[in-house]
Design an enzyme around this catalytic site. Structure first.
Site, PDB file in Angstrom:
ATOM      1  N   ASP A   1     -35.015  -0.734  14.608  1.00  0.00           N
ATOM      2  CA  ASP A   1     -35.537  -1.756  13.692  1.00  0.00           C
ATOM      3  C   ASP A   1     -36.004  -1.099  12.380  1.00  0.00           C
ATOM      4  OD1 ASP A   1     -37.843  -0.582  14.617  1.00  0.00           O
ATOM      5  OD2 ASP A   1     -38.817  -2.455  15.229  1.00  0.00           O
ATOM      6  N   SER A   2     -35.901   0.241  12.308  1.00  0.00           N
ATOM      7  CA  SER A   2     -36.086   0.916  11.023  1.00  0.00           C
ATOM      8  C   SER A   2     -35.065   0.406  10.007  1.00  0.00           C
ATOM      9  CB  SER A   2     -35.934   2.438  11.185  1.00  0.00           C
ATOM     10  OG  SER A   2     -34.746   2.745  11.900  1.00  0.00           O
TER      11      SER A   2
ATOM     12  N   GLU B   1     -43.028   9.355  19.530  1.00  0.00           N
ATOM     13  CA  GLU B   1     -43.004   9.448  18.061  1.00  0.00           C
ATOM     14  C   GLU B   1     -44.347   9.923  17.514  1.00  0.00           C
ATOM     15  OE1 GLU B   1     -41.372   6.112  15.919  1.00  0.00           O
ATOM     16  OE2 GLU B   1     -42.080   6.863  13.985  1.00  0.00           O
TER      17      GLU B   1
ATOM     18  N   GLU C   1     -41.284  -1.215  22.202  1.00  0.00           N
ATOM     19  CA  GLU C   1     -42.378  -0.327  21.790  1.00  0.00           C
ATOM     20  C   GLU C   1     -43.649  -0.570  22.597  1.00  0.00           C
ATOM     21  OE1 GLU C   1     -43.120  -0.273  17.564  1.00  0.00           O
ATOM     22  OE2 GLU C   1     -41.052   0.301  17.116  1.00  0.00           O
TER      23      GLU C   1
HETATM   24  O1  KIV Z   1     -36.456   2.052  14.635  1.00  0.00           O
HETATM   25  C1  KIV Z   1     -36.216   3.267  14.776  1.00  0.00           C
HETATM   26  O2  KIV Z   1     -35.457   3.881  14.021  1.00  0.00           O
HETATM   27  C2  KIV Z   1     -36.883   3.966  15.867  1.00  0.00           C
HETATM   28  C3  KIV Z   1     -36.714   5.451  15.940  1.00  0.00           C
HETATM   29  C4  KIV Z   1     -37.582   6.092  14.960  1.00  0.00           C
HETATM   30  C5  KIV Z   1     -36.950   5.957  17.303  1.00  0.00           C
HETATM   31  O3  KIV Z   1     -37.546   3.362  16.643  1.00  0.00           O
END
Ligand code: KIV
Length: 298
Positions: A60-61, A198, A131
């Site tokens: 979701d980044s 993380e 998460e």
């Molecule tokens: O959304 C993302 O890119 C992530 C990674 C940083 C693990 O959750």
């Protein structure tokens, strides 16, 4: 009958095997580092595939790196499914994990299962990621019980960064670190096949590692984890916004893109582009007939 001598196949010519959950677990057992990267579209998926990564996460980044939101919070399930489906089309061998966006799984087991099923049915994901510990542990268990593999994510969990005091390293006091360890163990017990750690101190991640039988994937968690993940746009220098200290840059693609587009703009303005080699031709006699035809029709 004489046995045909077996000619060894160079590594690069061996057909890569599709990554499966048992193969991910096997990598941990053999001490082979697991390589994970995010991808958000068809070309980034193809790059991940050709580079031979093991696991691709439609993170979701992507809310920030490709959709331009200020955080991961606003991205919708529909938007994530569109990104994930594009990645699926560019990918054959790596395991494909889809990130469940904020608000798409927390409220109930039924919601969590329904959203996870969409990632599998509509986007072709092999697994989903969610998460936090806490109530997410039960949601992970419910999704696993429904037959969908789940990756956990503890430490800095960007969907709830506000509650964690912002985008900062987690587990830096004994009490907070204990919370991280407990969350990771609880997610393992809920049936997660792997966990992302993380932005936690390397020493804390070693303590988590000692308690995990499933593979851990680190991002800003030091070298003790079974694998590493980086955000595609961070590692290639495509994203312009804030980059965390743990995101090592392996290229400066945005600068190259900017140079290319600026040169194109300059050549269009000067008339240098398009040149004859970018232009189609028509035979002289056909052109003459066209002119005659145009004259005749006025
Ligand atoms: O959304 C993302 O890119 C992530 C990674 C940083 C693990 O959750």
């Amino acid at each position: 009958m004489s046995a045909t001598p077996r000619i060894p196949v160079p590594h690069s010519l061996e057909a890569p095997l599709p990554m499966t959950l048992p193969r991910v677990a096997e990598k941990k057992r053999l001490g082979e580092p697991i390589v994970m990267v995010t991808a958000y579209d068809y070309p980034s998926a193809q790059v991940a595939e050709e580079a031979g990564v093991d696991v691709v996460l439609v993170g979701d980044s992507g809310a920030m790196t490709v959709l331009g939101y200020p955080s991961t919070v606003p991205v919708s399930t529909e938007e994530m499914l569109m990104l994930a489906a594009a990645v699926r089309r560019g990918l054959d061998n790596p395991l494909l994990v889809g990130d469940l966006p904020f608000g798409s799984y927390e409220a109930s087991d039924a919601l969590a299962i329904a959203t996870a099923q969409r990632f599998v049915k509509e986007a072709g994901c092999d697994a989903v990621k969610l998460e936090r510990g806490g109530t997410s542990v039960q949601r992970a268990r419910a999704i696993v019980d429904a037959g969908i593999p789940v990756m956990g994510h503890v430490g800095l969990t960007p969907q709830t960064a506000t509650a964690l005091g912002g985008y900062r390293a987690q587990g830096r006091t004994a009490e907070r670190a204990l919370g991280v360890v407990r969350d990771a163990v609880a997610l393992q017990e809920a049936g997660c096949f792997s966990i992302v750690l993380e932005a936690i101190p390397a020493a804390v991640s070693e303590l988590v590692q000692e308690r995990l039988e499933i593979p851990s994937i680190g991002i800003g968690a030091g070298p003790a984890t079974d694998g590493q993940v980086l955000v595609f746009h961070d590692l290639l220098g495509i994203y312009h916004g804030h980059t965390p200290r743990f995101a090592k840059r392996y290229a400066e693609i945005r600068a190259r893109m900017l140079t290319g587009v600026a040169e194109y703009a300059s050549e269009v303005r000067s008339g240098a582009f398009p040149a004859p080699e970018h232009t189609y031709s028509i035979d002289d006699d056909q052109l003459a007939r066209l002119r005659e035809g145009l004259k005749a029709t006025g």
